[in-house]
Design a protein around this motif. Structure first.
Motif, PDB file in Angstrom:
ATOM      1  N   GLU A 193     -17.246  17.283  -5.955  1.00  0.00           N
ATOM      2  CA  GLU A 193     -17.038  16.831  -4.988  1.00  0.00           C
ATOM      3  C   GLU A 193     -17.531  15.370  -5.310  1.00  0.00           C
ATOM      4  O   GLU A 193     -17.118  14.359  -5.296  1.00  0.00           O
ATOM      5  N   ASP A 194     -18.704  15.577  -6.597  1.00  0.00           N
ATOM      6  CA  ASP A 194     -19.045  14.030  -7.588  1.00  0.00           C
ATOM      7  C   ASP A 194     -18.315  13.641  -8.329  1.00  0.00           C
ATOM      8  O   ASP A 194     -17.295  12.350  -8.223  1.00  0.00           O
ATOM      9  N   LEU A 195     -17.171  14.699  -8.751  1.00  0.00           N
ATOM     10  CA  LEU A 195     -16.026  13.837  -9.781  1.00  0.00           C
ATOM     11  C   LEU A 195     -14.533  12.659  -8.202  1.00  0.00           C
ATOM     12  O   LEU A 195     -14.412  11.878  -8.897  1.00  0.00           O
ATOM     13  N   MET A 196     -14.314  13.931  -7.194  1.00  0.00           N
ATOM     14  CA  MET A 196     -13.546  13.141  -6.272  1.00  0.00           C
ATOM     15  C   MET A 196     -14.364  12.104  -6.303  1.00  0.00           C
ATOM     16  O   MET A 196     -13.630  10.669  -5.849  1.00  0.00           O
ATOM     17  N   LEU A 197     -16.024  11.935  -5.744  1.00  0.00           N
ATOM     18  CA  LEU A 197     -16.048  10.453  -5.269  1.00  0.00           C
ATOM     19  C   LEU A 197     -15.995   9.386  -6.165  1.00  0.00           C
ATOM     20  O   LEU A 197     -15.774   8.548  -5.791  1.00  0.00           O
ATOM     21  N   LYS A 198     -16.174   9.828  -7.419  1.00  0.00           N
ATOM     22  CA  LYS A 198     -16.494   8.920  -7.951  1.00  0.00           C
ATOM     23  C   LYS A 198     -14.646   8.579  -8.856  1.00  0.00           C
ATOM     24  O   LYS A 198     -14.099   6.885  -8.675  1.00  0.00           O
ATOM     25  N   GLY A 199     -13.849   9.002  -9.141  1.00  0.00           N
ATOM     26  CA  GLY A 199     -12.067   8.795  -8.964  1.00  0.00           C
ATOM     27  C   GLY A 199     -12.383   7.860  -7.680  1.00  0.00           C
ATOM     28  O   GLY A 199     -11.456   6.488  -7.679  1.00  0.00           O
ATOM     29  N   LEU A 200     -11.839   8.159  -6.480  1.00  0.00           N
ATOM     30  CA  LEU A 200     -11.704   7.521  -5.026  1.00  0.00           C
ATOM     31  C   LEU A 200     -12.176   6.294  -5.161  1.00  0.00           C
ATOM     32  O   LEU A 200     -12.043   5.839  -4.799  1.00  0.00           O
ATOM     33  N   MET A 201     -13.553   6.011  -5.355  1.00  0.00           N
ATOM     34  CA  MET A 201     -14.008   4.887  -5.034  1.00  0.00           C
ATOM     35  C   MET A 201     -14.409   4.270  -6.169  1.00  0.00           C
ATOM     36  O   MET A 201     -14.895   2.908  -7.020  1.00  0.00           O
ATOM     37  N   GLY A 202     -13.032   4.878  -7.774  1.00  0.00           N
ATOM     38  CA  GLY A 202     -12.635   3.264  -8.647  1.00  0.00           C
ATOM     39  C   GLY A 202     -12.588   3.214  -9.982  1.00  0.00           C
ATOM     40  O   GLY A 202     -12.553   2.785 -10.657  1.00  0.00           O
ATOM     41  N   ASP A 203     -13.567   4.778 -10.633  1.00  0.00           N
ATOM     42  CA  ASP A 203     -13.875   5.418 -11.578  1.00  0.00           C
ATOM     43  C   ASP A 203     -12.126   5.972 -12.591  1.00  0.00           C
ATOM     44  O   ASP A 203     -11.436   7.108 -11.608  1.00  0.00           O
ATOM     45  N   ARG A 204     -11.391   5.238 -12.747  1.00  0.00           N
ATOM     46  CA  ARG A 204     -10.367   5.744 -13.366  1.00  0.00           C
ATOM     47  C   ARG A 204     -10.488   6.537 -14.256  1.00  0.00           C
ATOM     48  O   ARG A 204      -9.407   7.586 -14.272  1.00  0.00           O
ATOM     49  N   ASP A 205     -11.529   6.161 -14.859  1.00  0.00           N
ATOM     50  CA  ASP A 205     -11.011   8.405 -16.154  1.00  0.00           C
ATOM     51  C   ASP A 205     -11.503   9.356 -14.800  1.00  0.00           C
ATOM     52  O   ASP A 205     -11.043  10.722 -15.358  1.00  0.00           O
ATOM     53  N   ALA A 206     -12.750   9.397 -13.649  1.00  0.00           N
ATOM     54  CA  ALA A 206     -12.897  10.820 -13.173  1.00  0.00           C
ATOM     55  C   ALA A 206     -11.737  10.718 -12.177  1.00  0.00           C
ATOM     56  O   ALA A 206     -11.513  11.961 -11.491  1.00  0.00           O
ATOM     57  N   LEU A 207     -10.598   9.571 -11.597  1.00  0.00           N
ATOM     58  CA  LEU A 207      -9.610   9.787 -10.588  1.00  0.00           C
ATOM     59  C   LEU A 207      -8.711  10.984 -11.591  1.00  0.00           C
ATOM     60  O   LEU A 207      -8.354  11.576 -11.451  1.00  0.00           O
ATOM     61  N   LEU A 208      -8.476  10.289 -13.166  1.00  0.00           N
ATOM     62  CA  LEU A 208      -7.326  11.175 -13.849  1.00  0.00           C
ATOM     63  C   LEU A 208      -7.922  12.465 -13.894  1.00  0.00           C
ATOM     64  O   LEU A 208      -7.039  13.856 -13.668  1.00  0.00           O
ATOM     65  N   THR A 209      -9.253  12.791 -14.039  1.00  0.00           N
ATOM     66  CA  THR A 209      -9.635  14.086 -14.377  1.00  0.00           C
ATOM     67  C   THR A 209      -9.544  14.901 -13.567  1.00  0.00           C
ATOM     68  O   THR A 209      -9.544  16.119 -13.456  1.00  0.00           O
ATOM     69  N   TRP A 210     -10.387  14.368 -12.469  1.00  0.00           N
ATOM     70  CA  TRP A 210      -9.946  15.189 -11.067  1.00  0.00           C
ATOM     71  C   TRP A 210      -8.620  15.698 -10.906  1.00  0.00           C
ATOM     72  O   TRP A 210      -8.696  16.475 -10.203  1.00  0.00           O
ATOM     73  N   LEU A 211      -7.824  14.522 -10.104  1.00  0.00           N
ATOM     74  CA  LEU A 211      -6.084  15.099 -10.339  1.00  0.00           C
ATOM     75  C   LEU A 211      -5.471  16.407 -10.904  1.00  0.00           C
ATOM     76  O   LEU A 211      -5.140  17.282 -10.577  1.00  0.00           O
ATOM     77  N   MET A 212      -6.125  16.217 -12.678  1.00  0.00           N
ATOM     78  CA  MET A 212      -5.747  16.954 -13.672  1.00  0.00           C
ATOM     79  C   MET A 212      -6.634  18.443 -12.961  1.00  0.00           C
ATOM     80  O   MET A 212      -6.328  19.680 -13.839  1.00  0.00           O
ATOM     81  N   ASN A 213      -7.818  18.782 -12.709  1.00  0.00           N
ATOM     82  CA  ASN A 213      -8.210  19.767 -12.113  1.00  0.00           C
ATOM     83  C   ASN A 213      -8.598  20.140 -11.015  1.00  0.00           C
ATOM     84  O   ASN A 213      -9.282  20.680  -9.981  1.00  0.00           O
ATOM     85  N   GLY A 214      -6.882  19.691  -9.685  1.00  0.00           N
ATOM     86  CA  GLY A 214      -8.036  20.534  -8.335  1.00  0.00           C
ATOM     87  C   GLY A 214      -7.528  19.545  -8.069  1.00  0.00           C
ATOM     88  O   GLY A 214      -7.361  19.595  -6.465  1.00  0.00           O
ATOM     89  N   GLY A 215      -7.360  17.824  -7.824  1.00  0.00           N
ATOM     90  CA  GLY A 215      -7.571  16.886  -7.326  1.00  0.00           C
ATOM     91  C   GLY A 215      -5.783  16.633  -6.030  1.00  0.00           C
ATOM     92  O   GLY A 215      -6.333  16.651  -5.162  1.00  0.00           O
ATOM     93  N   GLU A 216      -5.120  17.197  -7.144  1.00  0.00           N
ATOM     94  CA  GLU A 216      -4.143  17.074  -6.151  1.00  0.00           C
ATOM     95  C   GLU A 216      -3.770  18.146  -4.665  1.00  0.00           C
ATOM     96  O   GLU A 216      -2.803  17.733  -4.303  1.00  0.00           O
ATOM     97  N   GLU A 217      -3.580  19.540  -5.742  1.00  0.00           N
ATOM     98  CA  GLU A 217      -3.698  20.489  -4.724  1.00  0.00           C
ATOM     99  C   GLU A 217      -4.917  19.435  -3.158  1.00  0.00           C
ATOM    100  O   GLU A 217      -5.103  20.212  -2.030  1.00  0.00           O
ATOM    101  N   ALA A 218      -5.989  19.013  -3.392  1.00  0.00           N
ATOM    102  CA  ALA A 218      -7.024  18.527  -2.349  1.00  0.00           C
ATOM    103  C   ALA A 218      -6.314  17.729  -1.779  1.00  0.00           C
ATOM    104  O   ALA A 218      -6.332  17.551   0.006  1.00  0.00           O
ATOM    105  N   LEU A 219      -4.993  16.423  -2.357  1.00  0.00           N
ATOM    106  CA  LEU A 219      -5.017  15.602  -1.236  1.00  0.00           C
ATOM    107  C   LEU A 219      -3.892  16.121  -0.510  1.00  0.00           C
ATOM    108  O   LEU A 219      -3.387  15.520   0.364  1.00  0.00           O
ATOM    109  N   SER A 220      -3.369  16.795  -1.278  1.00  0.00           N
ATOM    110  CA  SER A 220      -2.188  17.167  -0.326  1.00  0.00           C
ATOM    111  C   SER A 220      -2.405  18.547   0.718  1.00  0.00           C
ATOM    112  O   SER A 220      -1.671  18.417   1.770  1.00  0.00           O
ATOM    113  N   SER A 221      -3.731  18.639   1.225  1.00  0.00           N
ATOM    114  CA  SER A 221      -3.904  19.577   2.655  1.00  0.00           C
ATOM    115  C   SER A 221      -4.211  18.539   3.343  1.00  0.00           C
ATOM    116  O   SER A 221      -4.576  18.670   4.392  1.00  0.00           O
ATOM    117  N   PHE A 222      -4.619  17.279   2.788  1.00  0.00           N
ATOM    118  CA  PHE A 222      -4.955  16.470   4.086  1.00  0.00           C
ATOM    119  C   PHE A 222      -3.349  15.763   4.838  1.00  0.00           C
ATOM    120  O   PHE A 222      -2.084  16.065   3.878  1.00  0.00           O
TER     121      PHE A 222
END
Length: 225
Positions: free
Chosen positions: A69-98
């Motif tokens: 949750e910490d990683l997603m929040l940072k990524g979606l609030m503008g931290d590009r490095d956090a966003l890329l790390t999140w997407l590579m660690n399950g974030g893409e699967e999370a986004l696809s559920s919405f």
């Protein structure tokens, strides 16, 4: 009245519901969720919807923030490095559920809920936390990053500070056998990891674990997602 702790659901909504049925969770009971509701599994939105629905219906459901949750929040609030790390660690699967019409975005009501979550609970003689406690320097409760992210901390436990409390956490996947051994040694070690690696189908994992804080009983539900 039961007090149940569960950690690291990781988008496995059906498994989560099945485990609640296995422990016979009722409205008079209390449920403590230790973070990592999202990522890797198929239905992050479904997990969050289940939690929010239970709270709306009057169930006693208390939630902590995990590192995902910490990683997603940072990524979606503008931290590009956090966003890329999140997407590579399950974030893409999370986004696809919405909702596909909201691709690339998690609705604000979910973000607000996750952003509001604390990083630890004290319940009876237990400390509940996602990852663990950093005992090197200062009050362990004040290091929020460690509460969500730390690993390999058992050797640093300050027994005088901890007293007769027991730390229950997740974050680092363990096999059922390893969790059962920690449970056997609970009074000696004063810690219990209940992350049974729900999304990892190897090394004795692929289960969701619940721990009843009152009866000190463990429950396991095999992943059905």
């Amino acid at each position: 009245m039961k007090k149940i702790a569960i950690s690291d659901i990781h988008g496995c909504a059906r498994t989560f519901v099945a485990l609640l049925e296995k422990v016979d969770f009722q409205k008079e009971d209390s449920l403590y969720l230790l973070g990592d509701y999202i990522d890797r599994g198929p239905d992050s939105k479904g997990v969050l919807d289940t939690i929010l629905s239970m709270q709306k219906e009057g169930f006693n459901v208390f939630c902590l923030k995990g590192n995902h949750e910490d990683l997603m929040l940072k990524g979606l609030m503008g931290d590009r490095d956090a966003l890329l790390t999140w997407l590579m660690n399950g974030g893409e699967e999370a986004l696809s559920s919405f909702d596909p019409e909201e691709t690339g975005n998690v609705p604000s009501r979910y973000l607000a809920f996750l952003d509001s979550l604390p990083c630890y609970f004290e319940v009876d003689h237990y400390i509940l936390v996602h990852a663990g406690l950093n005992f090197i320097g200062g009050n362990p409760f004040e290091n929020q990053h460690s509460l969500m992210w730390i690993r390999n901390w058992y050797q640093d436990i300050d027994r005088a500070w901890l007293g007769d409390r027991i730390i229950v956490h997740g974050h680092t996947p363990r096999s059922m056998d390893q969790i059962k051994q920690m449970h056997t040694d609970l009074d000696k070690n004063a810690y219990l990891n209940i992350d049974a690696g729900c999304v990892f189908n190897h090394q004795g994992r692929h289960h969701l674990c619940a721990f009843d804080l009152t009866s000190r009983q463990l429950f396991f539900q095999k992943n059905i997602d």
